[in-house]
Scaffold this active site. Structure first.
Site, PDB file in Angstrom:
ATOM      1  N   GLU A 132     -15.210  10.311  16.097  1.00  8.41           N
ATOM      2  CA  GLU A 132     -14.462  10.273  14.846  1.00  8.41           C
ATOM      3  C   GLU A 132     -14.335   8.805  14.475  1.00  8.41           C
ATOM      4  O   GLU A 132     -15.099   7.993  15.000  1.00  8.41           O
ATOM      5  CB  GLU A 132     -13.125  11.021  14.973  1.00  8.41           C
ATOM      6  N   MET A 133     -13.412   8.425  13.606  1.00  3.58           N
ATOM      7  CA  MET A 133     -13.441   7.044  13.141  1.00  3.58           C
ATOM      8  C   MET A 133     -12.076   6.338  13.074  1.00  3.58           C
ATOM      9  O   MET A 133     -11.977   5.260  12.476  1.00  3.58           O
ATOM     10  CB  MET A 133     -14.127   6.977  11.763  1.00  3.58           C
ATOM     11  N   GLU A 134     -11.044   6.905  13.677  1.00  3.16           N
ATOM     12  CA  GLU A 134      -9.707   6.335  13.472  1.00  3.16           C
ATOM     13  C   GLU A 134      -8.808   6.201  14.709  1.00  3.16           C
ATOM     14  O   GLU A 134      -7.918   5.337  14.736  1.00  3.16           O
ATOM     15  CB  GLU A 134      -8.934   7.177  12.431  1.00  3.16           C
ATOM     16  N   SER A 160     -15.952  19.548  13.653  1.00  2.00           N
ATOM     17  CA  SER A 160     -16.459  20.005  12.356  1.00  2.00           C
ATOM     18  C   SER A 160     -17.983  20.004  12.307  1.00  2.00           C
ATOM     19  O   SER A 160     -18.593  20.578  11.408  1.00  2.00           O
ATOM     20  CB  SER A 160     -15.925  19.110  11.239  1.00  2.00           C
ATOM     21  N   ASP A 161     -18.599  19.315  13.278  1.00  2.00           N
ATOM     22  CA  ASP A 161     -20.065  19.291  13.327  1.00  2.00           C
ATOM     23  C   ASP A 161     -20.477  18.884  14.734  1.00  2.00           C
ATOM     24  O   ASP A 161     -19.647  18.434  15.523  1.00  2.00           O
ATOM     25  CB  ASP A 161     -20.639  18.316  12.284  1.00  2.00           C
ATOM     26  N   HIS A 194       0.796  -1.228   0.000  1.00  2.00           N
ATOM     27  CA  HIS A 194       0.000   0.000   0.000  1.00  2.00           C
ATOM     28  C   HIS A 194       0.821   1.265   0.000  1.00  2.00           C
ATOM     29  O   HIS A 194       0.270   2.371   0.041  1.00  2.00           O
ATOM     30  CB  HIS A 194      -0.919   0.020   1.232  1.00  2.00           C
ATOM     31  N   ARG A 198      -5.620  16.604   1.670  1.00  2.00           N
ATOM     32  CA  ARG A 198      -5.266  17.437   2.808  1.00  2.00           C
ATOM     33  C   ARG A 198      -3.774  17.255   3.126  1.00  2.00           C
ATOM     34  O   ARG A 198      -3.084  18.206   3.490  1.00  2.00           O
ATOM     35  CB  ARG A 198      -6.148  17.061   4.007  1.00  2.00           C
ATOM     36  N   ARG A 253      -2.417  11.935  14.309  1.00  2.00           N
ATOM     37  CA  ARG A 253      -3.604  12.127  13.472  1.00  2.00           C
ATOM     38  C   ARG A 253      -4.066  13.568  13.590  1.00  2.00           C
ATOM     39  O   ARG A 253      -4.167  14.102  14.708  1.00  2.00           O
ATOM     40  CB  ARG A 253      -4.696  11.147  13.914  1.00  2.00           C
ATOM     41  N   VAL A 254      -4.322  14.209  12.474  1.00  2.00           N
ATOM     42  CA  VAL A 254      -4.919  15.550  12.465  1.00  2.00           C
ATOM     43  C   VAL A 254      -6.240  15.427  11.707  1.00  2.00           C
ATOM     44  O   VAL A 254      -6.264  15.304  10.486  1.00  2.00           O
ATOM     45  CB  VAL A 254      -3.972  16.612  11.836  1.00  2.00           C
ATOM     46  N   GLY A 255      -7.341  15.423  12.445  1.00  2.00           N
ATOM     47  CA  GLY A 255      -8.614  15.115  11.813  1.00  2.00           C
ATOM     48  C   GLY A 255      -9.754  15.967  12.332  1.00  2.00           C
ATOM     49  O   GLY A 255      -9.553  16.944  13.050  1.00  2.00           O
ATOM     50  N   SER A 256     -10.958  15.552  11.939  1.00  2.00           N
ATOM     51  CA  SER A 256     -12.149  16.255  12.392  1.00  2.00           C
ATOM     52  C   SER A 256     -12.999  15.298  13.227  1.00  2.00           C
ATOM     53  O   SER A 256     -12.787  14.086  13.226  1.00  2.00           O
ATOM     54  CB  SER A 256     -12.952  16.777  11.193  1.00  2.00           C
ATOM     55  N   GLY A 288      -7.051  12.370   7.372  1.00  2.00           N
ATOM     56  CA  GLY A 288      -7.785  11.314   6.676  1.00  2.00           C
ATOM     57  C   GLY A 288      -7.706  11.468   5.167  1.00  2.00           C
ATOM     58  O   GLY A 288      -7.553  10.494   4.427  1.00  2.00           O
ATOM     59  N   ARG A 298     -13.588  26.067   8.521  1.00  2.00           N
ATOM     60  CA  ARG A 298     -12.753  24.890   8.776  1.00  2.00           C
ATOM     61  C   ARG A 298     -11.294  25.200   8.492  1.00  2.00           C
ATOM     62  O   ARG A 298     -10.408  24.802   9.225  1.00  2.00           O
ATOM     63  CB  ARG A 298     -13.207  23.715   7.908  1.00  2.00           C
ATOM     64  N   ARG A 335      -2.867   3.946  -4.651  1.00  2.00           N
ATOM     65  CA  ARG A 335      -4.288   4.219  -4.324  1.00  2.00           C
ATOM     66  C   ARG A 335      -4.560   5.703  -4.075  1.00  2.00           C
ATOM     67  O   ARG A 335      -5.502   6.054  -3.350  1.00  2.00           O
ATOM     68  CB  ARG A 335      -4.738   3.419  -3.090  1.00  2.00           C
TER      69      ARG A 335
HETATM   70  N1  HPA Z   1     -19.141  11.033  12.869  1.00  2.00           N
HETATM   71  C1  HPA Z   1     -18.034  10.323  12.637  1.00  2.00           C
HETATM   72  N2  HPA Z   1     -16.897  10.862  12.274  1.00  2.00           N
HETATM   73  C2  HPA Z   1     -16.860  12.205  12.130  1.00  2.00           C
HETATM   74  C3  HPA Z   1     -17.969  13.001  12.350  1.00  2.00           C
HETATM   75  C4  HPA Z   1     -19.166  12.383  12.748  1.00  2.00           C
HETATM   76  O1  HPA Z   1     -20.192  13.041  12.965  1.00  2.00           O
HETATM   77  N3  HPA Z   1     -17.613  14.284  12.119  1.00  2.00           N
HETATM   78  C5  HPA Z   1     -16.311  14.268  11.767  1.00  2.00           C
HETATM   79  N4  HPA Z   1     -15.849  13.006  11.781  1.00  2.00           N
END
Ligand code: HPA
Length: 233
Positions: free
Chosen positions: A180-182, A204-205, A5, A25, A88-91, A21, A218, A44
């Site tokens: 978040e997811m990671e 971010s939300d 990968h 970015r 990790r730099v994420g939202s 992610g 953002r 990829r």
């Molecule tokens: N759910 C999961 N991951 C996210 C979200 C969310 O609302 N916002 C930013 N990453």
């Protein structure tokens, strides 16, 4: 030698890597903040770059979304390329009304609804935690730069869309600040290999207020998050 990968050769990747992610970015970060940039991966389209920040070598690469994806890339970065510090730099989406859009979280811990840790065959529930050294340095940097940060637990979820109702209230009742997811998989992989990991997240939300950020907003807060992360080089 490359991996399935990652097209980088050994030595192409710095000891410290920033992990957004989104691979575009990663490209933006490399172009905006780093000098002497060399691209090391395009497999990829998961773009990766090494450059320097204030003279220190640092890399940046996308991870994709979700724990299987960051699990693969972080495993290879640690085991194949000898990366020591993974940031990790994420939202994230807020689970509490105390958090506003654009607030920055240093994830001291990650909870999860995923079975990621099963691979380690532990006789209990694994608590995934950030590297204290990275967390402490990030907090000190934020304080020095007068950037407000919140330190707390987050949920790393396997799902973005879910039929479950009011999940945020249940996690929120255990002081889990955001979703978040990671992070959980990143923290597990780092712990299992003796590497250091930290997730720095911008809200971010909000799952409480249903507010969302504009791309302009953002961008502004993203820069603050980067100001903290880059000092970890
Ligand atoms: N759910 C999961 N991951 C996210 C979200 C969310 O609302 N916002 C930013 N990453």
């Amino acid at each position: 030698m490359t991996t399935p990968h990652n097209g980088a050769k050994k030595g192409d990747i710095a000891e410290t890597i920033l992990l957004p992610g989104d691979p575009l970015r990663a490209k933006f970060i490399a172009e905006s903040f780093l000098d002497n940039v060399v691209q090391f991966n395009s497999v990829r389209n998961m773009l990766g770059f090494t450059g320097t920040y204030k003279g220190k070598s640092i890399s940046v690469m996308g991870t994709g979304m979700g724990m299987p994806s960051i699990g693969i890339y972080s495993y290879e970065l640690i085991h194949h390329y000898g990366v020591k510090n993974l940031v990790r730099v994420g939202s994230c989406g807020a689970y509490t009304e105390d958090l506003d859009l654009y607030d920055i979280i240093l994830a001291i811990g990650a909870s999860t609804n995923s079975s990621y840790a099963r691979q380690f065959e532990l006789p209990g529930t694994y608590s995934a935690t950030a590297s204290w050294d990275l967390l402490y340095k990030a907090k000190q940097t934020a304080d020095k730069k007068n950037i407000d940060v919140v330190v707390g637990n987050v949920l790393s979820s396997d799902t973005f869309y879910s039929p479950e109702r009011d999940v945020h209230k249940r996690w929120g009742s255990m002081n889990v600040l955001a979703v978040e997811m990671e992070a959980y998989a990143l923290y597990c992989n780092a712990a299992a290999a003796g590497a250091n990991a930290l997730a720095i997240l911008t809200v971010s939300d909000s799952l409480v207020s249903n507010k969302n950020t504009t791309s302009e907003e953002r961008e502004k807060n993203f820069t603050q998050m980067m100001e903290i992360a880059l000092e970890l080089a």
